[in-house]
Design a protein around this motif. Structure first.
Motif, short mmCIF file in Angstrom:
data_model
loop_
_atom_site.label_atom_id
_atom_site.label_comp_id
_atom_site.label_asym_id
_atom_site.label_seq_id
_atom_site.Cartn_x
_atom_site.Cartn_y
_atom_site.Cartn_z
N MET A 76 0.83 -1.21 0.00
CA MET A 76 0.00 0.00 0.00
C MET A 76 0.85 1.25 0.00
O MET A 76 0.58 2.21 -0.72
CB MET A 76 -0.92 0.04 1.23
CG MET A 76 -2.11 -0.82 1.15
SD MET A 76 -3.18 -0.48 -0.28
CE MET A 76 -4.02 -2.05 -0.32
N THR A 114 2.37 -8.35 2.96
CA THR A 114 2.70 -8.48 1.54
C THR A 114 3.61 -9.68 1.29
O THR A 114 3.49 -10.35 0.28
CB THR A 114 3.36 -7.15 1.06
OG1 THR A 114 2.42 -6.09 1.27
CG2 THR A 114 3.76 -7.21 -0.39
N SER A 153 -1.57 -13.85 -3.01
CA SER A 153 -1.44 -13.14 -4.29
C SER A 153 -2.49 -13.52 -5.35
O SER A 153 -2.14 -13.82 -6.48
CB SER A 153 -0.03 -13.34 -4.84
OG SER A 153 0.30 -12.26 -5.70
N CYS A 154 -3.73 -13.46 -4.98
CA CYS A 154 -4.79 -13.71 -5.95
C CYS A 154 -5.72 -12.50 -6.05
O CYS A 154 -5.72 -11.64 -5.17
CB CYS A 154 -5.60 -14.95 -5.57
SG CYS A 154 -4.70 -16.47 -5.91
N PRO A 196 -0.83 -4.67 9.49
CA PRO A 196 -1.35 -5.16 10.77
C PRO A 196 -0.96 -4.29 11.97
O PRO A 196 -1.54 -4.43 13.05
CB PRO A 196 -0.72 -6.56 10.90
CG PRO A 196 -0.35 -6.94 9.50
CD PRO A 196 -0.01 -5.66 8.80
N HIS A 253 -0.22 -12.36 8.67
CA HIS A 253 -1.29 -11.63 9.38
C HIS A 253 -2.19 -10.90 8.42
O HIS A 253 -1.71 -10.17 7.54
CB HIS A 253 -0.67 -10.59 10.34
CG HIS A 253 0.18 -11.22 11.40
ND1 HIS A 253 1.45 -10.79 11.67
CD2 HIS A 253 -0.06 -12.26 12.23
CE1 HIS A 253 1.96 -11.53 12.65
NE2 HIS A 253 1.07 -12.43 13.00
N HIS A 300 -7.84 -8.82 1.52
CA HIS A 300 -7.97 -8.60 0.07
C HIS A 300 -7.24 -7.32 -0.38
O HIS A 300 -7.61 -6.70 -1.37
CB HIS A 300 -9.44 -8.59 -0.37
CG HIS A 300 -10.37 -7.73 0.46
ND1 HIS A 300 -11.01 -8.17 1.59
CD2 HIS A 300 -10.76 -6.45 0.31
CE1 HIS A 300 -11.75 -7.20 2.09
NE2 HIS A 300 -11.62 -6.14 1.33
N LEU A 347 -3.96 -6.91 -1.42
CA LEU A 347 -2.95 -6.90 -2.48
C LEU A 347 -3.59 -6.46 -3.79
O LEU A 347 -3.09 -5.59 -4.49
CB LEU A 347 -2.31 -8.29 -2.62
CG LEU A 347 -0.90 -8.23 -3.17
CD1 LEU A 347 0.08 -7.78 -2.12
CD2 LEU A 347 -0.48 -9.54 -3.76
C1 LIG Z 1 -1.95 -15.44 4.27
C2 LIG Z 1 -2.40 -14.23 3.52
C3 LIG Z 1 -2.99 -14.38 2.27
C4 LIG Z 1 -3.42 -13.27 1.56
N1 LIG Z 1 -3.91 -13.44 0.30
C5 LIG Z 1 -4.31 -12.37 -0.42
C6 LIG Z 1 -4.76 -12.53 -1.75
O1 LIG Z 1 -4.80 -13.64 -2.28
N2 LIG Z 1 -5.18 -11.42 -2.41
C7 LIG Z 1 -5.16 -10.18 -1.85
O2 LIG Z 1 -5.57 -9.23 -2.50
N3 LIG Z 1 -4.71 -10.00 -0.61
C8 LIG Z 1 -4.27 -11.05 0.12
N4 LIG Z 1 -3.80 -10.89 1.38
C9 LIG Z 1 -3.79 -9.54 1.96
C10 LIG Z 1 -2.65 -8.71 1.42
O3 LIG Z 1 -1.46 -9.45 1.44
C11 LIG Z 1 -2.54 -7.46 2.28
O4 LIG Z 1 -3.80 -6.81 2.35
C12 LIG Z 1 -1.53 -6.47 1.69
O5 LIG Z 1 -0.30 -7.11 1.46
C13 LIG Z 1 -1.40 -5.34 2.68
O6 LIG Z 1 -0.33 -4.49 2.31
P1 LIG Z 1 0.03 -3.31 3.28
O7 LIG Z 1 1.11 -2.54 2.63
O8 LIG Z 1 -1.21 -2.61 3.70
O9 LIG Z 1 0.54 -4.03 4.63
P2 LIG Z 1 1.90 -4.79 4.92
O10 LIG Z 1 2.33 -5.59 3.77
O11 LIG Z 1 1.77 -5.50 6.22
O12 LIG Z 1 2.94 -3.61 5.10
C14 LIG Z 1 2.92 -2.73 6.18
C15 LIG Z 1 4.32 -2.20 6.36
O13 LIG Z 1 4.33 -1.17 7.32
C16 LIG Z 1 5.53 -1.26 8.05
N5 LIG Z 1 5.33 -0.56 9.33
C17 LIG Z 1 4.43 -0.86 10.30
N6 LIG Z 1 4.48 0.04 11.30
C18 LIG Z 1 5.47 0.91 10.97
C19 LIG Z 1 6.02 2.06 11.62
N7 LIG Z 1 5.55 2.48 12.81
N8 LIG Z 1 7.03 2.72 11.01
C20 LIG Z 1 7.50 2.30 9.81
N9 LIG Z 1 7.03 1.21 9.15
C21 LIG Z 1 6.02 0.54 9.73
C22 LIG Z 1 5.74 -2.75 8.21
O14 LIG Z 1 7.07 -3.07 8.50
C23 LIG Z 1 5.29 -3.28 6.85
O15 LIG Z 1 6.34 -3.44 5.94
C24 LIG Z 1 -3.32 -11.97 2.12
C25 LIG Z 1 -2.73 -11.81 3.37
C26 LIG Z 1 -2.26 -12.92 4.07
C27 LIG Z 1 -1.61 -12.73 5.40
#
Ligand SMILES: Cc1cc2nc3c(=O)[nH]c(=O)nc-3n(C[C@H](O)[C@H](O)[C@H](O)COP(=O)(O)OP(=O)(O)OC[C@H]3O[C@@H](n4cnc5c(N)ncnc54)[C@H](O)[C@@H]3O)c2cc1C
Length: 405
Positions: free
Chosen positions: A25, A57, A62-63, A224, A329, A359, A361
């Motif tokens: 994100m 991530t 990844s679907c 998370p 998570h 959901h 990704l």
């Molecule tokens: C098992 C599993 C299966 C999934 N399957 C799918 C799927 O098939 N399709 C789909 O669309 N989605 C899927 N998802 C969900 C998807 O992976 C997530 O919604 C997406 O990756 C979220 O991205 P993000 O950047 O919001 O969060 P994250 O990837 O968790 O990134 C958050 C980042 O913030 C950083 N951070 C946190 N706090 C701080 C701070 N205070 N200072 C600096 N950095 C900080 C962390 O280190 C991390 O790198 C799945 C998730 C899981 C766990």
């Protein structure tokens, strides 16, 4: 165990936009903003885990799917599919960027009760009205297309094989970061540990290494850990880390055709992975918030829930062998399992991109684009994300997504 924090100092004292979290994100937002014709400001991405080992991530399946219960989520995934399949064009025709496709094995939701079948029918109507190719199938129709299922307890299925299946999310993530950096976005290995609020705005961000940077806008992309970042501004965000488990397995007798991402009434899901391997996942009935650094496997889950459910639905999966497993998570929105996006109503320069509940990704292209629009224009220009705004959290009015896996 989380690795010890390695910190870097930011190059400036002020940034127009500070993004907390640089995974999918955060990097989508950085990419869309740095490529927006109406934006020429400075962007800092602060990331506490620069190897991205512990983020959602890195643990995703990844679907992408069109089968949601709310029209907005269908529209968001439609843009996701367009973006994925035209990545190079969106990225300015850069020939280093790969051409990606979606492996359209589809998602197959199975209903084993009249109430569950009604839910599939209601979602089907929403999806078809939005232009998705979802089909409702009786058990006999499913059997004709996929003879390997046991279906004696199934009343209805819902499948769509257009823009539904696996895509290479990590390739998109890599190119968001690479092109964002090339466009001048600064990524800094550090942790946001403080947000200074002055009345209706966040004035500055404090980093774990002690630096304080002033900011025009802050975007919470902390996955998370999002509730912890919101709490730094005195905001109560209903997003929890919830553990989700994944297993890759091989079958003694592989199936004779690609396996759709099958959502079993037991809650277990399973799909084709490699040519002869499969991916399955699920979670325990007790599903509490966990520590965001807790990645321990639940050793009983495979024996007690996953394997029996697989063998029941697909008898060929009685003889299978686990090859790999991991825990990750979800950033689970306890109010309504939908995203929280846009500005805080009283702290207008604090933006959310949180609570994707599994959901996120596939939603990252539309979410990054919308957030960039909001920062540039204080309005959405493409998809209207106001139903995801934080106001609903304050009033306790859910905007519920029913199709959560
Ligand atoms: C098992 C599993 C299966 C999934 N399957 C799918 C799927 O098939 N399709 C789909 O669309 N989605 C899927 N998802 C969900 C998807 O992976 C997530 O919604 C997406 O990756 C979220 O991205 P993000 O950047 O919001 O969060 P994250 O990837 O968790 O990134 C958050 C980042 O913030 C950083 N951070 C946190 N706090 C701080 C701070 N205070 N200072 C600096 N950095 C900080 C962390 O280190 C991390 O790198 C799945 C998730 C899981 C766990």
């Amino acid at each position: 165990m989380t690795a010890p924090l390695r910190t870097e100092a930011p190059k400036r004292r002020h940034y127009d936009v500070v993004i907390v979290g640089g995974a999918m994100m955060g990097s989508s937002t950085a990419w869309f903003l740095s490529h927006a014709p109406d934006f020429d400001g400075t962007i800092l991405v602060v990331e506490r885990d620069p190897r991205y080992e512990f983020c959602s991530t890195a643990h995703t399946n990844s679907c992408i799917r069109q089968q949601f219960s709310t029209e907005l989520n269908v529209r968001i995934s439609q843009f996701g599919a367009e973006f994925i399949q035209n990545l190079r064009r969106f990225m300015g025709g850069d020939t280093r960027v790969p051409e990606l496709r979606i492996q359209n094995f589809g998602y197959l939701y199975l209903a084993d009760s009249p109430a569950a079948a009604d839910r599939l029918r209601a979602s089907h109507a929403v999806q078809v009205a939005a232009g998705a190719g979802t089909r409702l199938l009786t058990a006999d129709q499913i059997r004709a297309e996929y003879p390997f299922y046991r279906l004696d307890d199934i009343l209805l299925g819902s499948i769509n094989t257009v823009d539904e299946g696996y895509w290479d999310g990590i390739a998109v993530f890599d190119w968001f970061r690479r092109q964002a950096r090339e466009a001048g976005v600064e990524y800094c290995a550090n942790e946001v540990v403080g947000l200074a609020r002055q009345g209706g705005r966040i004035d500055s961000v404090t980093l774990a290494s002690g630096e304080v940077v002033s900011c025009g806008t802050v975007v919470n992309c902390a996955g998370p850990r999002a509730a912890g970042v919101a709490a730094l501004a005195g905001i109560d965000l209903p997003v929890e880390p919830r553990k989700r488990f994944t297993w890759i397995f091989s079958a003694q007798t592989p199936l004779d055709r690609p396996l759709p991402l099958t959502i079993d009434p037991s809650g277990v899901h399973v799909r084709q992975d490699g040519a002869q391997t499969y991916m399955t996942g699920g979670h325990a009935e007790m599903d509490p918030a966990v520590d965001p650094a807790d990645f321990a496997m639940d050793l009983s889950l495979w024996e007690d829930l996953i394997w029996p459910a697989l063998a029941h639905r697909i008898p060929q999966f009685e003889a299978i062998r686990v090859l790999r497993e991991w825990a990750g998570h979800y950033a689970y929105n306890t109010l309504d399992q939908n995203a929280v996006a846009g500005p805080h109503p009283e702290i207008g320069n604090f933006l959310f991109l949180n609570g994707f509940s599994g959901h996120g990704l596939q939603q990252s292209p539309a979410m990054g684009r919308a957030t960039a629009e909001w920062i540039c224009h204080r309005a959405y220009r493409t998809l209207d994300l106001t139903p995801f705004h934080f106001d609903r959290v304050l009033t306790g009015t859910p905007y519920r997504e029913a199709a959560i896996i």
